[in-house]
Design an enzyme around this catalytic site. Sequence first.
Site: not given
Length: 881
Positions: A284, A326
């Site tokens: 859990e 770029d």
Amino acid sequence: MKWYKLSVNEVINQLGSHANFGLTEDIAAQRLKKNGSNQLTDQQKPLWFMLFFKQFQDFMVIVLLIATFIAAYLGEFIDAIVIVIIVLINSLLGFFQEQKAERSLSKLKAMATPNAFVLRNGHWVTIPSQHVVIGDIVKLKNGDRVVADMRIISSTQLAIEESALTGETLPIQKTSQAIETQQLNIADQTNMAFMGSMVATGHGIGIVVATGMQTMVGQIADLIVQAPSQKTPLEKRLQHLGKVLIFISLVLTALVVLAGVWQGQPLYQMFLAGISLAVAVIPEGLPAIVTVVLSLGVQRMIKRKAIVRKLSAVETLGSTSVICSDKTGTLTENKMTVVELFTNNKSFQVSGGYGLTGSFTNATNQVESDMLNQLLMYSSLCCNAEMLDNNGNITLQGDPTEVAIIMAALKKDQQLVEAKTLTKVKEFPFDANRKRMSVVVKDRNNHYMSIVKGAPDLLLDCTSKLTLNGQVQSLSQQMKRQIQQQIESMANQAYRTIAVCMKPLPSPHALKIEQVESQLIFMGLIGMVDPPRREAKLAIKQCKDAGIKTIMITGDHAKTASAVAKSLDIISSEQQVITGQDLEVMSEEMLKQQVDHVHVFARVTPKDKLRIVQALQANGHVVAMTGDGVNDAPALKVSDIGVSMGKTGTDVAKEASDLILLDDNFATIVGAVEEGRNIYENIRKFIRYLLASNVGEILVMLFAMLAALPLPLLPVQILWVNLVTDGLPALALGLDRPERDLMQHPPRPVKEGVFARGLGIKIVSRGLFIGVITFLAFVMAFQNGAQSVAYARTIAFMTLVMAQLIHVFDCRSHRSVFDRNPFGNKYLIIAVISSIALLLPVIYFEPLQIIFHTVALTGTDWLGILLFSALPTLLFGFTRR
Ligand code: ADP
Ligand code: MG
């Protein structure tokens, strides 16, 4: 208040501000205090006790609490109290972890909010947008998010997209003129800018008239709905996995319980054992630890100057197979410096480097010297970058390309920048599609002319004349070729090139951009260097080793691009460069076929970027793409990881991105990819650890039940192991350092399951061995008739825990446990020591002995336990499987 009706001066006066001075810091501070910070309602922070109670919503915790009631009802008060205490300790641990995660995420949010450029005490300063107050004078430029409601007081081609307010997606042209109408709806208030809208083109200045909840958006409450926090794919997958495991474990638990009852074990004992076992094997807590590890990873990334805007990006980063970057500013330093000028068919070298002093090659005569000066003066006029003179202390601010130009002019003569013989009357700002910028200026005699600067190869097509020896001549084919050669030779040296042109204009009326930028007179060329970043070269090599392809994308000239790419080892020798023109004639299908072999795209437009991303994705790549302008937003959104620039990027680009680079540096992307990979591997490490432990626990119980032996582990013991001593080592694995080959193998396929690459087999085989060893230890201790069952259980309990705490070191590597220095993860050492420290009182402290039904062990016992518990890990370590 109808601000649009007032003139600019009236507005400024009414708001107690000043056009050239702005507000004083004192008044701004007062107003901030009075009106509150400039933001839309603070999202309610979860209260700490809510976070604590949230821990009790777990299915597991509910099951345990029910068990507590049953135990209490049956009069087993000690069991009941112990279960409650264990649940509390577990909730406390969960609470602290989540609080930490929560904090790092809200810090992240704060870092991603935009800044504003405002005039205070006569100086332009950058401040966080929350600190903007009424009366502040704010600069707006293309790509900005408007941070408050303002009245426009000056504008240059300013157009604002207001779809967030009006639904209209076309940008609206804005001016500063007052409008004499009684009732105007928002869309028609063309001298106002509203919070949340976006500057699409141009630039301007506004004065703030409303902030925070007083703004137009602030009044439309439904716009402020917060996007729900999304679960990452991995978290979703783990949730699903959790459900499968719950099912499997319930079946196995039922099996154990049935076997126990069948062998005549007491019913209540088996009931508690069943519950404990179910609690033990249901992972859990897994998704919670994953979230914690993800958010701690995000914090580590911030230290490395990368801000992740969505948690899911952390996972995707690890799968990145192509980085499109770029060139300018990301792969290079963005410290542009003019080194060569070309005019009068002659080259002039500029020395001095990045700075305000330097010298030029001498001109041979006065005419040439004048032409050189004119080139510098005109090009500085055609700039938006500014020179700020603070008592002789000169600083430059703006686009690095333009800063370089002004810097060169300052090197020659400060007068060239400061003399105001010409005044700007109109401007067509630079945009990445046209690749040029123009201004219209007028001299003292009201003669007009345009000055255009931009990418030379493209601008040459708009040129019909040139100046030679101070005379305007028509541009012969031969001269044109010479200029082209000059452009190429500059580009071959990796220079960024700019051409400067002008032309007299007859009348300033109704000027269209086409009129301003055609039939131009060529004045000269400017060549500037922008050194590649040193880290970039190393990062590109790292990418190569990691099977990640680097693609350079730039608006610059093909030759410039290829020269820079060569110096960075992105390409070798004369590899192919694809240009924007090439792309225009390429079909999507052709691009898809070629894109895998190309490393450099030059003279591209933002639209091309989108096509490149899509072509790469069509080939199955996971693409990271950088961008900084408004036009880059679509490409950033479509790419798997949109990367924007923290320093030079626009707000729009940042909002469209998944990752923000605080230092605009390519190497930071690679660092983020590395973190992304590491976080994913660490998550696999603790999944492996927790699940193998669970397999071991359930098997030892099953074996004992099948062999008709008493319970080898008591319910409280199982709970203690799972809820208290397991958690810390798991978390420590989540913070582990990368393995040395992390960046030496190709990226993980996106679709790859959690258990891929042998993880599933490792979990089962290790779990099996831990189960077998613990069972054997129990049997041997049990058969030693002189002792009690409690003794045998204590031995089994300790063997199991020690086997897990030794196995945790095996989980650090996908290779043999001996491959890594066991002391390499200090958190793990601390976690293991803490776990042992939490364990020893359980068997040596009398009150706890009673609760946990344990006995004190001797040195000889421990020798046996250590020998046994080390066995599985050693065995697998030596066989290297
Ligand atoms: P990148 O960002 O990839 O370097 P840009 O789109 O900024 O590409 O620039 C493309 C070309 O446009 C440059 O090579 C240069 O010639 C020209 N250019 C760049 N900035 C300016 C500017 N501020 N004014 C005029 N021309 C410019
Ligand atoms: Mg640029």
